[in-house]
Design an enzyme around this catalytic site. Structure first.
Site, PDB file in Angstrom:
ATOM      1  N   ASP A  30      48.776  30.904  27.398  1.00 51.76           N
ATOM      2  CA  ASP A  30      47.737  31.931  27.296  1.00 51.76           C
ATOM      3  C   ASP A  30      47.258  31.940  25.841  1.00 51.76           C
ATOM      4  OD1 ASP A  30      47.096  34.582  29.310  1.00 51.76           O
ATOM      5  OD2 ASP A  30      46.393  34.720  27.244  1.00 51.76           O
ATOM      6  N   ILE A  33      50.381  35.052  23.865  1.00 53.82           N
ATOM      7  CA  ILE A  33      51.615  34.914  24.655  1.00 53.82           C
ATOM      8  C   ILE A  33      52.605  36.061  24.452  1.00 53.82           C
ATOM      9  CG2 ILE A  33      51.474  32.398  24.911  1.00 53.82           C
ATOM     10  CD1 ILE A  33      53.500  32.181  22.593  1.00 53.82           C
ATOM     11  N   ASP A  50      44.384  27.883  23.891  1.00 54.85           N
ATOM     12  CA  ASP A  50      43.005  28.353  24.003  1.00 54.85           C
ATOM     13  C   ASP A  50      42.259  27.286  24.810  1.00 54.85           C
ATOM     14  OD1 ASP A  50      40.367  29.041  23.757  1.00 54.85           O
ATOM     15  OD2 ASP A  50      40.438  29.340  21.577  1.00 54.85           O
ATOM     16  N   GLY A  72      40.467  33.011  31.949  1.00 51.57           N
ATOM     17  CA  GLY A  72      39.034  33.235  32.076  1.00 51.57           C
ATOM     18  C   GLY A  72      38.707  34.680  31.800  1.00 51.57           C
ATOM     19  N   SER A 112      36.576  33.020  43.038  1.00 45.70           N
ATOM     20  CA  SER A 112      36.416  34.456  43.275  1.00 45.70           C
ATOM     21  C   SER A 112      35.526  34.746  44.478  1.00 45.70           C
ATOM     22  CB  SER A 112      35.769  35.071  42.023  1.00 45.70           C
ATOM     23  OG  SER A 112      35.334  36.380  42.274  1.00 45.70           O
ATOM     24  N   TYR A 137      28.881  36.057  36.315  1.00 43.33           N
ATOM     25  CA  TYR A 137      30.313  35.744  36.459  1.00 43.33           C
ATOM     26  C   TYR A 137      30.518  34.925  37.739  1.00 43.33           C
ATOM     27  CZ  TYR A 137      35.130  36.519  37.932  1.00 43.33           C
ATOM     28  OH  TYR A 137      36.414  36.339  38.405  1.00 43.33           O
ATOM     29  N   LYS A 141      31.939  30.994  38.443  1.00 41.42           N
ATOM     30  CA  LYS A 141      32.965  30.571  39.405  1.00 41.42           C
ATOM     31  C   LYS A 141      32.397  29.517  40.371  1.00 41.42           C
ATOM     32  CE  LYS A 141      36.369  32.959  37.842  1.00 41.42           C
ATOM     33  NZ  LYS A 141      37.611  32.331  37.342  1.00 41.42           N
ATOM     34  N   ARG A 180      33.823  48.017  50.709  1.00 43.13           N
ATOM     35  CA  ARG A 180      33.727  46.590  50.302  1.00 43.13           C
ATOM     36  C   ARG A 180      35.032  46.118  49.655  1.00 43.13           C
ATOM     37  NH1 ARG A 180      35.002  43.407  45.945  1.00 43.13           N
ATOM     38  NH2 ARG A 180      34.110  41.390  46.355  1.00 43.13           N
TER      39      ARG A 180
HETATM   40  N1  LIG Z   1      41.757  40.252  39.198  1.00 38.50           N
HETATM   41  C1  LIG Z   1      40.974  39.928  40.221  1.00 38.50           C
HETATM   42  O1  LIG Z   1      40.744  40.754  41.136  1.00 38.50           O
HETATM   43  C2  LIG Z   1      40.372  38.553  40.321  1.00 38.50           C
HETATM   44  C3  LIG Z   1      40.552  37.592  39.322  1.00 38.50           C
HETATM   45  N2  LIG Z   1      40.006  36.346  39.472  1.00 38.50           N
HETATM   46  C4  LIG Z   1      40.211  35.325  38.460  1.00 38.50           C
HETATM   47  O2  LIG Z   1      41.607  35.139  38.273  1.00 38.50           O
HETATM   48  C5  LIG Z   1      41.876  34.815  36.907  1.00 38.50           C
HETATM   49  C6  LIG Z   1      42.904  35.786  36.344  1.00 38.50           C
HETATM   50  O3  LIG Z   1      42.383  37.098  36.466  1.00 38.50           O
HETATM   51  P1  LIG Z   1      43.172  38.380  35.919  1.00 38.50           P
HETATM   52  O4  LIG Z   1      44.606  38.066  35.799  1.00 38.50           O
HETATM   53  O5  LIG Z   1      42.733  39.547  36.710  1.00 38.50           O
HETATM   54  O6  LIG Z   1      42.508  38.509  34.475  1.00 38.50           O
HETATM   55  P2  LIG Z   1      43.203  38.896  33.089  1.00 38.50           P
HETATM   56  O7  LIG Z   1      42.096  39.199  32.129  1.00 38.50           O
HETATM   57  O8  LIG Z   1      44.256  39.923  33.285  1.00 38.50           O
HETATM   58  O9  LIG Z   1      43.895  37.524  32.686  1.00 38.50           O
HETATM   59  C7  LIG Z   1      43.174  36.460  32.146  1.00 38.50           C
HETATM   60  C8  LIG Z   1      44.019  35.833  31.060  1.00 38.50           C
HETATM   61  O10 LIG Z   1      43.272  34.767  30.480  1.00 38.50           O
HETATM   62  C9  LIG Z   1      43.521  34.770  29.102  1.00 38.50           C
HETATM   63  N3  LIG Z   1      42.425  34.118  28.378  1.00 38.50           N
HETATM   64  C10 LIG Z   1      41.188  34.602  28.110  1.00 38.50           C
HETATM   65  N4  LIG Z   1      40.502  33.708  27.374  1.00 38.50           N
HETATM   66  C11 LIG Z   1      41.308  32.638  27.203  1.00 38.50           C
HETATM   67  C12 LIG Z   1      41.168  31.402  26.534  1.00 38.50           C
HETATM   68  N5  LIG Z   1      40.052  31.085  25.866  1.00 38.50           N
HETATM   69  N6  LIG Z   1      42.195  30.528  26.575  1.00 38.50           N
HETATM   70  C13 LIG Z   1      43.332  30.836  27.231  1.00 38.50           C
HETATM   71  N7  LIG Z   1      43.554  32.008  27.849  1.00 38.50           N
HETATM   72  C14 LIG Z   1      42.538  32.899  27.836  1.00 38.50           C
HETATM   73  C15 LIG Z   1      43.661  36.228  28.710  1.00 38.50           C
HETATM   74  O11 LIG Z   1      44.407  36.359  27.493  1.00 38.50           O
HETATM   75  C16 LIG Z   1      44.373  36.808  29.921  1.00 38.50           C
HETATM   76  O12 LIG Z   1      45.774  36.848  29.728  1.00 38.50           O
HETATM   77  C17 LIG Z   1      40.529  34.833  36.196  1.00 38.50           C
HETATM   78  O13 LIG Z   1      40.025  33.520  36.126  1.00 38.50           O
HETATM   79  C18 LIG Z   1      39.656  35.676  37.104  1.00 38.50           C
HETATM   80  O14 LIG Z   1      38.302  35.338  36.966  1.00 38.50           O
HETATM   81  C19 LIG Z   1      39.286  36.008  40.580  1.00 38.50           C
HETATM   82  C20 LIG Z   1      39.053  36.928  41.564  1.00 38.50           C
HETATM   83  C21 LIG Z   1      39.592  38.264  41.516  1.00 38.50           C
HETATM   84  O1  LIG Z   2      35.388  40.517  44.021  1.00 38.06           O
HETATM   85  C1  LIG Z   2      36.224  41.256  43.527  1.00 38.06           C
HETATM   86  O2  LIG Z   2      36.541  42.351  44.010  1.00 38.06           O
HETATM   87  C2  LIG Z   2      36.952  40.810  42.244  1.00 38.06           C
HETATM   88  O3  LIG Z   2      36.443  39.555  41.878  1.00 38.06           O
HETATM   89  C3  LIG Z   2      36.643  39.046  40.647  1.00 38.06           C
HETATM   90  O4  LIG Z   2      36.552  37.857  40.502  1.00 38.06           O
HETATM   91  C4  LIG Z   2      36.863  39.932  39.490  1.00 38.06           C
HETATM   92  O5  LIG Z   2      37.649  39.316  38.503  1.00 38.06           O
HETATM   93  C5  LIG Z   2      37.468  41.255  39.863  1.00 38.06           C
HETATM   94  O6  LIG Z   2      37.259  42.147  38.771  1.00 38.06           O
HETATM   95  C6  LIG Z   2      36.796  41.812  41.122  1.00 38.06           C
HETATM   96  O7  LIG Z   2      37.415  43.009  41.483  1.00 38.06           O
END
Ligand SMILES: NC(=O)C1=CN([C@@H]2O[C@H](COP(=O)(O)OP(=O)(O)OC[C@H]3O[C@@H](n4cnc5c(N)ncnc54)[C@H](O)[C@@H]3O)[C@@H](O)[C@H]2O)C=CC1
Ligand SMILES: O=C(O)[C@H]1OC(=O)[C@H](O)[C@@H](O)[C@@H]1O
Length: 251
Positions: A30, A33, A50, A72, A112, A137, A141, A180
């Site tokens: 990450d 970390i 990164d 991301g 997503s 966004y 994706k 939704r």
């Molecule tokens: N949380 C959700 O409901 C959903 C999340 N996603 C995708 O799943 C993945 C993880 O999402 P979450 O855990 O919710 O997000 P989050 O923001 O909690 O975790 C993302 C992690 O990526 C790291 N990060 C950001 N920029 C970076 C870089 N340049 N290099 C390396 N690491 C970096 C951050 O430090 C963070 O720990 C993302 O790609 C997000 O788009 C997709 C659909 C739904």
């Molecule tokens: O579609 C959704 O509900 C989710 O999709 C994503 O990719 C986003 O990271 C999250 O913030 C949304 O809640």
């Protein structure tokens, strides 16, 4: 099996890392970390990465069998030049490029439900329908999915895009979810199960789109092909959970 996880310190990453740590050797990476300190002194590796740095991605992919790319900007409101271009677009390219160059066998991309959010709310979406993002966004994706397909069919790197829905721990005393979000809901346990199966299923096509929602009574994304392709067996239903929440703890 050696598995690299990018974005391992994030909301999904922390949960998933814990789930996968029993079965696999993990390289947890990450940008920051700090939240991964519990893995210090274990058999797993922790590495600052990164994903906007192509050389660092090459180094991180060395010796890995599978990459789970979570890093991301997860915000549907993220700006194109402010973050999406560098982190979600260039960063995702760097990870796929490095994975291929370093001989990784499979990349699993955190796509997503936002790739299809432009469809009417009463339409259930199948993986073979054209993408229809409603925000930039979602566009980032869609780029990731196209990139995964390119690497699969042109460069021979097997890839899986999981369209993750609204990932959350359902809190009975938390805010009531909108219809939704309930139809797109995925519980942490169901996503861990799906990820595990995306990593371990052997007879997949070069590129596969999986739908990552729970067994919600009303489904924003159709689950039939995902269940067939990897044996996904989701247990949660946001509508049932919400009724328990509404009846048990009046708000
Ligand atoms: N949380 C959700 O409901 C959903 C999340 N996603 C995708 O799943 C993945 C993880 O999402 P979450 O855990 O919710 O997000 P989050 O923001 O909690 O975790 C993302 C992690 O990526 C790291 N990060 C950001 N920029 C970076 C870089 N340049 N290099 C390396 N690491 C970096 C951050 O430090 C963070 O720990 C993302 O790609 C997000 O788009 C997709 C659909 C739904
Ligand atoms: O579609 C959704 O509900 C989710 O999709 C994503 O990719 C986003 O990271 C999250 O913030 C949304 O809640």
């Amino acid at each position: 099996m050696n598995i690299l996880i990018t974005g391992a310190a994030g909301k999904i990453g922390r949960n998933l890392s814990q789930h996968l740590s029993e079965a696999f050797h993990l390289r947890l990476t990450d940008l920051n970390i700090d939240r991964l300190h519990t893995y210090q002194g274990t058999s797993h590796e922790i590495m600052t990465l990164d994903v906007t740095d192509p050389e660092a991605c090459q180094h991180a992919c060395e010796g890995m069998d599978v990459v789970v790319h979570l890093a991301g900007d997860p915000s549907p409101n993220a700006g194109f030049y402010e973050s999406l271009l560098d982190i979600n677009i260039k960063g995702t390219f760097n990870v796929f490029r490095a994975a291929k160059d370093q001989g990784v066998r499979r990349v699993i991309l955190a796509s997503s439900a936002q790739t299809i959010e432009g469809y009417p709310i009463d339409a259930q979406v199948y993986p073979d329908m054209p993408t229809r993002p409603r925000n930039l966004y979602g566009v980032s994706k869609c780029f990731g999915e196209s990139l995964a397909s390119y690497f699969a069919y042109t460069e021979g790197l097997q890839s899986v895009a999981i369209r993750i829905g609204a990932y959350d721990d359902f809190q009975p005393d938390g805010p009531v979810l909108e219809a939704r979000d309930m139809s797109a809901y995925i519980s942490p346990a169901d996503l861990c199960d799906l990820m595990f199966k995306a990593i371990t299923t052997t007879d997949l096509e070069p590129f596969t789109i999986l739908h990552g929602i729970s067994n919600n009574r009303f489904k924003r994304l159709n689950l039939e092909s995902t269940q067939k392709q990897v044996g996904y067996d989701p247990k949660s239903d946001a509508f049932a959970l919400s009724q328990i929440a509404l009846y048990d703890s009046p708000r």
